[in-house]
Every structure is written in C-alpha cells, then in structure tokens.
Design a protein around this motif. Sequence first.
Motif, PDB file in Angstrom:
ATOM      1  N   ALA A 195       0.799  -1.231   0.000  1.00  0.00           N
ATOM      2  CA  ALA A 195       0.000   0.000   0.000  1.00  0.00           C
ATOM      3  C   ALA A 195       0.832   1.281   0.000  1.00  0.00           C
ATOM      4  CB  ALA A 195      -0.977  -0.013   1.166  1.00  0.00           C
ATOM      5  N   PRO A 196       1.829   1.433   0.868  1.00  0.00           N
ATOM      6  CA  PRO A 196       2.562   2.705   0.853  1.00  0.00           C
ATOM      7  C   PRO A 196       3.298   2.952  -0.461  1.00  0.00           C
ATOM      8  CG  PRO A 196       3.156   1.412   2.803  1.00  0.00           C
ATOM      9  CD  PRO A 196       2.268   0.567   1.952  1.00  0.00           C
ATOM     10  N   ILE A 197       3.895   1.914  -1.020  1.00  0.00           N
ATOM     11  CA  ILE A 197       4.614   2.074  -2.286  1.00  0.00           C
ATOM     12  C   ILE A 197       3.636   2.394  -3.410  1.00  0.00           C
ATOM     13  CG2 ILE A 197       6.032   0.862  -3.986  1.00  0.00           C
ATOM     14  CD1 ILE A 197       7.278  -0.630  -1.566  1.00  0.00           C
ATOM     15  N   TRP A 198       2.478   1.739  -3.416  1.00  0.00           N
ATOM     16  CA  TRP A 198       1.466   2.001  -4.446  1.00  0.00           C
ATOM     17  C   TRP A 198       0.961   3.438  -4.333  1.00  0.00           C
ATOM     18  CZ3 TRP A 198      -3.605   3.370  -5.127  1.00  0.00           C
ATOM     19  CH2 TRP A 198      -4.178   3.067  -6.346  1.00  0.00           C
ATOM     20  N   LEU A 199       0.741   3.910  -3.129  1.00  0.00           N
ATOM     21  CA  LEU A 199       0.263   5.282  -2.931  1.00  0.00           C
ATOM     22  C   LEU A 199       1.313   6.300  -3.361  1.00  0.00           C
ATOM     23  CD1 LEU A 199      -1.496   4.786   0.506  1.00  0.00           C
ATOM     24  CD2 LEU A 199      -2.614   5.300  -1.668  1.00  0.00           C
ATOM     25  N   ILE A 200       2.578   6.029  -3.064  1.00  0.00           N
ATOM     26  CA  ILE A 200       3.657   6.938  -3.502  1.00  0.00           C
ATOM     27  C   ILE A 200       3.773   6.912  -5.018  1.00  0.00           C
ATOM     28  CG2 ILE A 200       6.164   7.251  -3.485  1.00  0.00           C
ATOM     29  CD1 ILE A 200       6.087   6.298  -0.539  1.00  0.00           C
ATOM     30  N   TRP A 201       3.686   5.729  -5.624  1.00  0.00           N
ATOM     31  CA  TRP A 201       3.809   5.585  -7.082  1.00  0.00           C
ATOM     32  C   TRP A 201       2.747   6.422  -7.803  1.00  0.00           C
ATOM     33  CZ3 TRP A 201       7.253   3.567 -10.361  1.00  0.00           C
ATOM     34  CH2 TRP A 201       6.858   3.363 -11.672  1.00  0.00           C
ATOM     35  N   HIS A 202       1.536   6.440  -7.258  1.00  0.00           N
ATOM     36  CA  HIS A 202       0.438   7.182  -7.870  1.00  0.00           C
ATOM     37  C   HIS A 202       0.293   8.592  -7.309  1.00  0.00           C
ATOM     38  CE1 HIS A 202      -1.060   3.943 -10.347  1.00  0.00           C
ATOM     39  NE2 HIS A 202      -0.864   3.124  -9.330  1.00  0.00           N
ATOM     40  N   ARG A 203       1.251   9.006  -6.487  1.00  0.00           N
ATOM     41  CA  ARG A 203       1.316  10.366  -5.934  1.00  0.00           C
ATOM     42  C   ARG A 203       0.049  10.733  -5.164  1.00  0.00           C
ATOM     43  NH1 ARG A 203       4.987  13.928  -9.314  1.00  0.00           N
ATOM     44  NH2 ARG A 203       3.642  15.499  -8.444  1.00  0.00           N
ATOM     45  N   LEU A 204      -0.422   9.826  -4.351  1.00  0.00           N
ATOM     46  CA  LEU A 204      -1.604  10.049  -3.523  1.00  0.00           C
ATOM     47  C   LEU A 204      -1.129  10.384  -2.105  1.00  0.00           C
ATOM     48  CD1 LEU A 204      -3.676   7.001  -4.807  1.00  0.00           C
ATOM     49  CD2 LEU A 204      -3.759   9.344  -5.612  1.00  0.00           C
ATOM     50  N   TRP A 205      -0.626  11.596  -1.926  1.00  0.00           N
ATOM     51  CA  TRP A 205       0.046  11.986  -0.693  1.00  0.00           C
ATOM     52  C   TRP A 205      -0.914  12.035   0.498  1.00  0.00           C
ATOM     53  CZ3 TRP A 205       4.508  10.832  -2.138  1.00  0.00           C
ATOM     54  CH2 TRP A 205       5.011  11.199  -3.386  1.00  0.00           C
ATOM     55  N   LEU A 206      -2.071  12.633   0.338  1.00  0.00           N
ATOM     56  CA  LEU A 206      -3.016  12.690   1.453  1.00  0.00           C
ATOM     57  C   LEU A 206      -3.534  11.296   1.817  1.00  0.00           C
ATOM     58  CD1 LEU A 206      -5.103  15.925   0.819  1.00  0.00           C
ATOM     59  CD2 LEU A 206      -3.370  15.507   2.554  1.00  0.00           C
ATOM     60  N   ALA A 207      -3.742  10.484   0.832  1.00  0.00           N
ATOM     61  CA  ALA A 207      -4.172   9.110   1.099  1.00  0.00           C
ATOM     62  C   ALA A 207      -3.067   8.341   1.824  1.00  0.00           C
ATOM     63  CB  ALA A 207      -4.555   8.410  -0.197  1.00  0.00           C
ATOM     64  N   LEU A 208      -1.811   8.600   1.489  1.00  0.00           N
ATOM     65  CA  LEU A 208      -0.691   7.960   2.172  1.00  0.00           C
ATOM     66  C   LEU A 208      -0.649   8.382   3.641  1.00  0.00           C
ATOM     67  CD1 LEU A 208       1.931   6.284   2.172  1.00  0.00           C
ATOM     68  CD2 LEU A 208       3.121   8.386   1.508  1.00  0.00           C
ATOM     69  N   ILE A 209      -0.824   9.660   3.892  1.00  0.00           N
ATOM     70  CA  ILE A 209      -0.850  10.143   5.279  1.00  0.00           C
ATOM     71  C   ILE A 209      -2.022   9.509   6.032  1.00  0.00           C
ATOM     72  CG2 ILE A 209      -1.192  12.185   6.719  1.00  0.00           C
ATOM     73  CD1 ILE A 209       0.355  13.752   4.534  1.00  0.00           C
ATOM     74  N   GLY A 210      -3.177   9.453   5.402  1.00  0.00           N
ATOM     75  CA  GLY A 210      -4.337   8.825   6.020  1.00  0.00           C
ATOM     76  C   GLY A 210      -4.111   7.353   6.305  1.00  0.00           C
ATOM     77  N   TRP A 211      -3.476   6.632   5.366  1.00  0.00           N
ATOM     78  CA  TRP A 211      -3.195   5.215   5.562  1.00  0.00           C
ATOM     79  C   TRP A 211      -2.257   5.017   6.743  1.00  0.00           C
ATOM     80  CZ3 TRP A 211       1.186   2.206   5.484  1.00  0.00           C
ATOM     81  CH2 TRP A 211       0.975   0.817   5.450  1.00  0.00           C
ATOM     82  N   ILE A 212      -1.205   5.857   6.830  1.00  0.00           N
ATOM     83  CA  ILE A 212      -0.259   5.752   7.941  1.00  0.00           C
ATOM     84  C   ILE A 212      -0.967   6.005   9.276  1.00  0.00           C
ATOM     85  CG2 ILE A 212       1.762   6.838   9.011  1.00  0.00           C
ATOM     86  CD1 ILE A 212       2.856   7.232   6.143  1.00  0.00           C
ATOM     87  N   VAL A 213      -1.804   7.035   9.317  1.00  0.00           N
ATOM     88  CA  VAL A 213      -2.522   7.352  10.559  1.00  0.00           C
ATOM     89  C   VAL A 213      -3.438   6.193  10.958  1.00  0.00           C
ATOM     90  CG1 VAL A 213      -4.296   8.873  11.516  1.00  0.00           C
ATOM     91  CG2 VAL A 213      -2.353   9.845  10.303  1.00  0.00           C
ATOM     92  N   VAL A 214      -4.153   5.629  10.006  1.00  0.00           N
ATOM     93  CA  VAL A 214      -5.089   4.531  10.310  1.00  0.00           C
ATOM     94  C   VAL A 214      -4.340   3.293  10.791  1.00  0.00           C
ATOM     95  CG1 VAL A 214      -6.688   2.884   9.251  1.00  0.00           C
ATOM     96  CG2 VAL A 214      -6.959   5.321   8.851  1.00  0.00           C
TER      97      VAL A 214
END
Length: 176
Positions: free
Chosen positions: A37-56
């Motif tokens: 998930a984190p690599i996929w989110l970075i690859w697609h430049r989904l920065w807010l979603a990455l922050i949300g995933w980390i928080v969750v």
Amino acid sequence: MPVYTVHAPTADGADLRATDRFVFVRDGFHFWAALLAPIWLIWHRLWLALIGWIVVVVGLELALLRLGAGSAALFWADLIVAILMGFEAASLRRWTLSRHHWRQLDVVVADDAEAAERRFFDRWAAKQRGIVNDQQAVDRGGPPPTRDVPGQSFSRTPPGPGSGIIGLFPEPGGQR
C-alpha cells in the motif's frame, strides 16, 4: 469485464491538446495496492491518502496493543486494512483527481486499458467532429497549393479537358 473511468484536467479542458493527459482509472480490486500500500500510494502520488493510511494503520495497531491484543489479532487487523486498501485504491485515485479539479468524462467497459482507450477515443472523437479551426489538423490528401510564381513548375496550370490527351503521353503519337 473491467470498468474504467476517464478523467481530464479542467484547466486544459477536454479538447485535442489535452488528450495525452487523460487518465483511465480501473475500477475493482488492485492487488499491488493491497500488498504494498505505501509504495502504491507513492507511485500514484496520492500523498493525502498515504498520510491517512499511515494514521489509520498506526492508530489501529496502537489501539490493539493498548487493548492487549495478541499477534494474531494484529495480523488479522492488518489483513483487513490491506484488503480494504485493495478495494478502495481506485476510489482514492478518483478522489485525488477530483481534488485537483479534474473532471470525469466517461465510463468505459473493456477487457484491458488499451481497449478502454481505443473504445473511449472512438466514441469521443465522433463527438469532436464539430471542432473548427483546429491548427494541428493537416489535410494531407490533396495536392499542394499552386502559386503564381513565374518560372516554377508548380505555377503552370494543368492542361484543360479540351486537349484530348488521355494517359501519360504529352502529345498524340509522340515518343513513348
């Protein structure tokens, strides 16, 4: 059959110059988003979603550890978060595109991304036939324009229909 949504930037509009920026987002389960998930989110430049995933994930693991859950409970919680991420990955991409003021143009059903692009552009190009003054379109089917420049071969007008010559010979009975 997979379903794709087509998105275009509104700053450029959905015109001929913006077609290389169109984005096709496949709906459905994304395996790599679930597995990494984190690599996929970075690859697609989904920065807010990455922050949300980390928080969750961090919040969930801290809450389970505070409750005294074992390693099996942590594993199942991480597995559920991974499965949810796989199912919601396309929605996160669409949400990020809409936040950046992209608009959804169409929904296409096709076997793969290439077929989806072909099907969308066939349908989209039929709607765009009414575009006028397209500076990038060049009609290459006709002969070059003739100009009135003395001494140039392209300046001579072709013989009229009254000459009686049909074929490739310059005059009747001439050399072959």
